[in-house]
Design an enzyme around this catalytic site. Structure first.
Site, mmCIF file in Angstrom:
data_model
loop_
_atom_site.group_PDB
_atom_site.id
_atom_site.type_symbol
_atom_site.label_atom_id
_atom_site.label_comp_id
_atom_site.label_asym_id
_atom_site.label_seq_id
_atom_site.Cartn_x
_atom_site.Cartn_y
_atom_site.Cartn_z
ATOM 1 N N ASN A 190 -27.827 43.935 91.479
ATOM 2 C CA ASN A 190 -29.287 43.732 91.141
ATOM 3 C C ASN A 190 -29.944 43.163 92.501
ATOM 4 O OD1 ASN A 190 -30.300 43.928 88.301
ATOM 5 N ND2 ASN A 190 -28.155 43.074 87.913
ATOM 6 N N HIS A 220 -22.333 38.996 100.426
ATOM 7 C CA HIS A 220 -23.194 40.045 100.698
ATOM 8 C C HIS A 220 -23.572 39.817 102.248
ATOM 9 C CE1 HIS A 220 -23.800 40.903 96.289
ATOM 10 N NE2 HIS A 220 -24.269 39.565 96.243
HETATM 11 N N1 LIG Z 1 -30.789 39.184 89.964
HETATM 12 C C1 LIG Z 1 -29.478 38.606 90.458
HETATM 13 O O1 LIG Z 1 -29.397 38.586 91.225
HETATM 14 C C2 LIG Z 1 -28.480 38.774 89.330
HETATM 15 C C3 LIG Z 1 -27.533 38.104 89.567
HETATM 16 C C4 LIG Z 1 -26.433 38.183 88.663
HETATM 17 C C5 LIG Z 1 -26.706 38.699 87.263
HETATM 18 N N2 LIG Z 1 -27.730 39.315 87.058
HETATM 19 C C6 LIG Z 1 -28.261 40.102 85.859
HETATM 20 O O2 LIG Z 1 -28.528 39.209 84.947
HETATM 21 C C7 LIG Z 1 -28.148 39.479 83.622
HETATM 22 C C8 LIG Z 1 -27.483 38.294 82.973
HETATM 23 O O3 LIG Z 1 -26.407 38.114 83.511
HETATM 24 P P1 LIG Z 1 -25.347 37.123 83.051
HETATM 25 O O4 LIG Z 1 -24.117 36.956 84.055
HETATM 26 O O5 LIG Z 1 -26.111 36.010 82.332
HETATM 27 O O6 LIG Z 1 -24.705 38.256 81.779
HETATM 28 P P2 LIG Z 1 -23.786 37.678 80.493
HETATM 29 O O7 LIG Z 1 -23.152 38.833 80.024
HETATM 30 O O8 LIG Z 1 -23.270 36.413 80.586
HETATM 31 O O9 LIG Z 1 -25.092 37.474 79.257
HETATM 32 C C9 LIG Z 1 -25.994 38.378 79.121
HETATM 33 C C10 LIG Z 1 -26.402 38.106 77.567
HETATM 34 O O10 LIG Z 1 -27.612 39.133 77.276
HETATM 35 C C11 LIG Z 1 -27.242 39.797 75.974
HETATM 36 N N3 LIG Z 1 -27.802 40.876 75.830
HETATM 37 C C12 LIG Z 1 -27.401 42.135 76.511
HETATM 38 N N4 LIG Z 1 -28.471 43.107 76.135
HETATM 39 C C13 LIG Z 1 -29.386 42.358 75.387
HETATM 40 C C14 LIG Z 1 -30.607 42.972 74.790
HETATM 41 N N5 LIG Z 1 -31.068 44.119 75.049
HETATM 42 N N6 LIG Z 1 -31.238 42.230 74.135
HETATM 43 C C15 LIG Z 1 -31.180 40.848 74.070
HETATM 44 N N7 LIG Z 1 -29.885 40.112 74.683
HETATM 45 C C16 LIG Z 1 -29.003 41.116 75.224
HETATM 46 C C17 LIG Z 1 -25.821 39.754 75.717
HETATM 47 O O11 LIG Z 1 -25.229 39.651 74.517
HETATM 48 C C18 LIG Z 1 -25.216 38.419 76.304
HETATM 49 O O12 LIG Z 1 -25.318 37.355 75.566
HETATM 50 C C19 LIG Z 1 -27.388 40.945 83.807
HETATM 51 O O13 LIG Z 1 -28.151 41.826 83.533
HETATM 52 C C20 LIG Z 1 -26.855 40.523 85.178
HETATM 53 O O14 LIG Z 1 -26.485 41.963 85.775
HETATM 54 C C21 LIG Z 1 -28.638 39.497 88.169
#
Ligand SMILES: NC(=O)c1ccc[n+]([C@@H]2O[C@H](COP(=O)([O-])OP(=O)(O)OC[C@H]3O[C@@H](n4cnc5c(N)ncnc54)[C@H](O)[C@@H]3O)[C@@H](O)[C@H]2O)c1
Length: 269
Positions: A190, A220
């Site tokens: 991301n 990174h």
């Molecule tokens: N922008 C950044 O720098 C960055 C960094 C790390 C993670 N991320 C992204 O942030 C998001 C969250 O990361 P995380 O580590 O908390 O992940 P995680 O897997 O710990 O939590 C994600 C949660 O979202 C829920 N979920 C998935 N799809 C869903 C939907 N359509 N509607 C509602 N709930 C849903 C899952 O059941 C889970 O509880 C991910 O998409 C990850 O790739 C972004």
């Protein structure tokens, strides 16, 4: 009092809910959460015991909240952002890659009173990229190094399963632009999309991904050449305990973004 809604009750969602309780309770309260997995909501309830939030469907959450926090998935971000903008609300987006699939985003933004906030994530240098954009940016490249275990369930390795076993030391497994990178590694890069949106766009932002079973950290490195000169940043991230694909700094970055939104004293580009 700002009514917050969190979509995605996982690693980042729970960390942000805790930060809201601890740091922003005079300004905002967590009112609604939504998750496709009820088990995640129950785990979240145990961690965030003090908040009197309600678990509701996403559409209800958008309708009732003043400010929405997306911490779910690329697919969720793609579907939720247009709805949030149409209802004139603000949204903090973590699954930044989902933005690339939204049709007519600029027109949605123009017609809305709402804002989209994107934290820098686990990289350093977004402030300098934004500043460089006032001049001419010639090139942007991000080199990401992640442990093999955090990439192995990506679409890239699901298609190239046989390549996994052969990787015993650091290996370049992907080279392309940010749009291609997020399609191949939707849960891992991301930050490459964030960098591209801040700079010269997903087609021109170059991405290299190295992996190895010997890596322990998410690293990174960013290189930017612009009319202002050259910028090189390097970050060695400790992975989040609950989700090693997520860097602990990405959580810190999201909390800091909320702090900046709610604060009257804003530092940084
Ligand atoms: N922008 C950044 O720098 C960055 C960094 C790390 C993670 N991320 C992204 O942030 C998001 C969250 O990361 P995380 O580590 O908390 O992940 P995680 O897997 O710990 O939590 C994600 C949660 O979202 C829920 N979920 C998935 N799809 C869903 C939907 N359509 N509607 C509602 N709930 C849903 C899952 O059941 C889970 O509880 C991910 O998409 C990850 O790739 C972004």
């Amino acid at each position: 009092m700002i009514q917050l809604g969190i979509i995605g009750c996982g690693t980042i969602g729970s960390a942000l809910a805790k930060a809201v309780e601890k740091k922003f309770s005079r300004i905002a309260r967590l009112a609604y959460v939504s998750d496709i997995n009820p088990v995640q909501i129950e785990k979240f309830r145990k961690k965030i015991a003090a908040s009197k939030f309600r678990a509701v469907p996403v559409s209800h959450l958008i309708q009732k909240s003043d400010f929405i926090i997306e911490t779910a998935s690329l697919c969720a971000a793609e579907q939720v952002i247009p709805k949030v903008l149409k209802s004139g609300k603000d949204i903090l987006v973590l699954s930044v890659g989902g933005i690339l699939n939204i049709k007519h985003l600029q027109s949605l933004i123009r017609k809305s009173r709402g804002h989209i906030y994107i934290p820098s994530g686990g990289i350093a240098g977004i402030d300098a990229v934004l500043a460089s954009k006032t001049g001419t940016i010639n090139s942007v490249r991000i080199t990401t190094r992640k442990p093999l275990s955090s990439l192995q369930n990506s679409p890239y390795f699901l298609r190239n399963r046989s390549r996994l076993g052969a990787i015993r030391k650091p290996k370049l497994v992907f080279e392309g632009n940010a749009a291609e990178a997020i399609r191949n590694f939707p849960e891992n890069v991301n930050v490459a999309v964030t960098l591209s949106l801040a700079g010269i766009g997903p087609e021109r932002t170059r991405v290299r991904i190295f992996t190895s079973p010997t890596y322990r950290y998410n690293m990174h490195e960013i290189e930017i050449k612009s009319s202002f000169g050259q910028i090189v940043t390097h970050v060695t991230n400790i992975p989040a305990r609950e989700n090693p694909k997520t860097s602990a700094l990405a959580i810190g970055s999201a909390v800091a973004t909320l702090e900046k939104i709610f604060s009257r004293f804003k530092i940084g580009t």
